[in-house]
Design a protein around this motif. Structure first.
Motif, mmCIF file in Angstrom:
data_model
loop_
_atom_site.group_PDB
_atom_site.id
_atom_site.type_symbol
_atom_site.label_atom_id
_atom_site.label_comp_id
_atom_site.label_asym_id
_atom_site.label_seq_id
_atom_site.Cartn_x
_atom_site.Cartn_y
_atom_site.Cartn_z
ATOM 1 N N UNK A 243 -29.876 -15.368 -2.877
ATOM 2 C CA UNK A 243 -31.216 -15.745 -2.433
ATOM 3 C C UNK A 243 -32.128 -16.140 -3.594
ATOM 4 N N UNK A 244 -31.716 -15.817 -4.808
ATOM 5 C CA UNK A 244 -32.576 -15.965 -5.986
ATOM 6 C C UNK A 244 -32.640 -17.425 -6.434
ATOM 7 N N UNK A 245 -33.861 -17.898 -6.663
ATOM 8 C CA UNK A 245 -34.038 -19.242 -7.214
ATOM 9 C C UNK A 245 -33.988 -19.230 -8.735
ATOM 10 N N UNK A 246 -34.641 -18.213 -9.327
ATOM 11 C CA UNK A 246 -34.702 -18.145 -10.784
ATOM 12 C C UNK A 246 -34.664 -16.692 -11.260
ATOM 13 N N UNK A 247 -33.893 -16.439 -12.311
ATOM 14 C CA UNK A 247 -33.968 -15.183 -13.044
ATOM 15 C C UNK A 247 -34.811 -15.439 -14.287
ATOM 16 N N UNK A 248 -35.825 -14.605 -14.477
ATOM 17 C CA UNK A 248 -36.678 -14.708 -15.672
ATOM 18 C C UNK A 248 -36.426 -13.454 -16.490
ATOM 19 N N UNK A 249 -35.504 -13.516 -17.446
ATOM 20 C CA UNK A 249 -35.077 -12.309 -18.148
ATOM 21 C C UNK A 249 -35.813 -12.087 -19.466
ATOM 22 N N UNK A 250 -35.692 -10.853 -19.943
ATOM 23 C CA UNK A 250 -36.107 -10.556 -21.310
ATOM 24 C C UNK A 250 -35.259 -11.401 -22.252
ATOM 25 N N UNK A 251 -35.920 -12.045 -23.202
ATOM 26 C CA UNK A 251 -35.249 -12.991 -24.091
ATOM 27 C C UNK A 251 -34.832 -12.301 -25.388
ATOM 28 N N UNK A 252 -33.719 -11.568 -25.315
ATOM 29 C CA UNK A 252 -33.257 -10.840 -26.497
ATOM 30 C C UNK A 252 -32.126 -11.562 -27.207
ATOM 31 N N UNK A 253 -31.195 -12.087 -26.424
ATOM 32 C CA UNK A 253 -29.970 -12.624 -26.995
ATOM 33 C C UNK A 253 -29.323 -13.519 -25.935
ATOM 34 N N UNK A 254 -28.959 -14.712 -26.310
ATOM 35 C CA UNK A 254 -28.393 -15.657 -25.341
ATOM 36 C C UNK A 254 -27.104 -15.127 -24.726
ATOM 37 N N UNK A 255 -26.331 -14.368 -25.492
ATOM 38 C CA UNK A 255 -25.075 -13.838 -24.961
ATOM 39 C C UNK A 255 -25.331 -12.769 -23.897
ATOM 40 N N UNK A 256 -26.405 -11.984 -24.071
ATOM 41 C CA UNK A 256 -26.762 -11.003 -23.040
ATOM 42 C C UNK A 256 -27.158 -11.717 -21.753
ATOM 43 N N UNK A 257 -27.931 -12.796 -21.876
ATOM 44 C CA UNK A 257 -28.352 -13.559 -20.698
ATOM 45 C C UNK A 257 -27.139 -14.103 -19.951
#
Length: 323
Positions: A243-257
């Motif tokens: 159902x999710x359109x966008x995840x807005x994550x904490x920007x720590x590390x691209x590999x974590x994302x």
């Protein structure tokens, strides 16, 4: 009718000084290739001596107020998340209040490091839904450059300075799936203090201290905890990852994302990524990324968002929002 906290404006602020990996490599034993391969970071912004967490927070707040079409005098609550306050006390939120020329409102700080903005969102949401307040400024702001050990290449390359803010307004809604904060979920586990911390404090060393981190262990916990709390928050809202359109994550590390998205079977193109441009701005990273995606047109009214973050403590959390 149900009272719900609706995001009616977003804003952000970055110091003018933009530092590339190549420039950083002139001062630190590192390289652009080393940083990009391990983190995805290419640039970060560093505050000038006359720029503080408070001034950046006020600038982001003004942008959010303009976006919302709301006057500063209409704000009756300010919740500011930061791990790098201007002073031990009073709260940096009161400095923002003064800079915005607000005569009187509730203003206080929240300390939950990189998860601070999610903690601040839940606090403000609870106060708005209780009917105590009408409009809130919720801010994440940091000057992490002030607590970095610039001789530790494993940590100093990871962080930057900045601020992001949203305006929340309590609105009546008859639609369960209508705009607003639909669910939040927070966690903390203090047993992991030694994995990500600052080695100073007023009651221990009487110094500010420097940031220390065991990166490999933090990475492992982050992927598991973030995927879990996103699933929890979606379940609370009666929704699923598809159902999710966008995840807005904490920007720590691209590999974590990337790893977190894979755990939830979410396509990478649904994840807002700004870590390459801003590095890790701790409590500021989620609202910074949100404002970036709103202003470039990716996030639009009606989209379903999941905001998530994990930071020192450990603390972690997520919020499901109909924008």
């Amino acid at each position: 009718m149900t009272l719900r906290s609706v995001i009616i404006g977003t804003g952000s602020a970055l110091p003018p000084r933009r530092v590339s990996n190549a420039e950083l490599a002139q001062e630190v034993d590192t390289s652009d290739e080393w940083i990009v391969e391990r983190t995805g970071i290419r640039f970060r912004h560093i505050a000038a001596p006359d720029e503080t967490t408070g001034t950046l927070a006020a600038e982001a707040s003004k942008a959010a107020l303009a976006s919302a079409g709301v006057a500063a005098a209409d704000i009756d609550l300010i919740v500011l998340a930061t791990a790098t306050p201007d002073q031990t006390f009073p709260a940096t939120a009161t400095k923002v209040q003064a800079l915005l020329a607000i005569d009187d409102c509730v203003a206080f700080d929240v300390a939950a490091v990189c998860s601070g903005f999610l903690y601040a969102v839940q606090v403000a949401d609870s106060m708005l839904r209780a009917g105590v307040h009408k409009r809130a400024l919720v801010i994440g702001a940091e000057t992490f450059s002030r607590i970095l050990d610039w001789e530790d290449r494993a940590t100093c390359v990871l962080f930057g300075d900045g601020a992001g803010a949203i305006v929340l307004e309590a609105q009546d809604s008859a639609d369960e799936g209508g705009r607003g904060i639909l669910a939040t979920k927070l966690h903390a586990d203090g047993r992991y203090n030694d994995m990500l911390y600052v080695d100073g404090g007023p009651s221990t060393t009487q110094t500010v201290g420097k940031l220390r981190m065991k990166g490999r262990e933090v990475f492992r916990h982050a992927v598991v905890n973030l995927a879990s709390v996103m699933s929890e928050s979606l379940a609370l809202a009666g929704l699923k990852p598809s159902d999710v359109d966008w995840v807005v994550p904490h920007q720590a590390n691209a590999r974590i994302l990337d790893a977190t998205a894979r755990k939830l079977d979410l396509p990478a193109e649904k994840v807002i990524v700004t870590v390459d441009q801003h590095a890790n701005t701790s409590a500021a990273s989620v609202p910074l990324a949100l404002d970036t995606a709103v202003r470039d047109g990716r996030i639009r009214q009606g989209d379903l968002l999941v905001l998530e973050a994990m930071g020192g403590g450990f603390t972690w959390g997520a919020a499901v929002v109909r924008f």
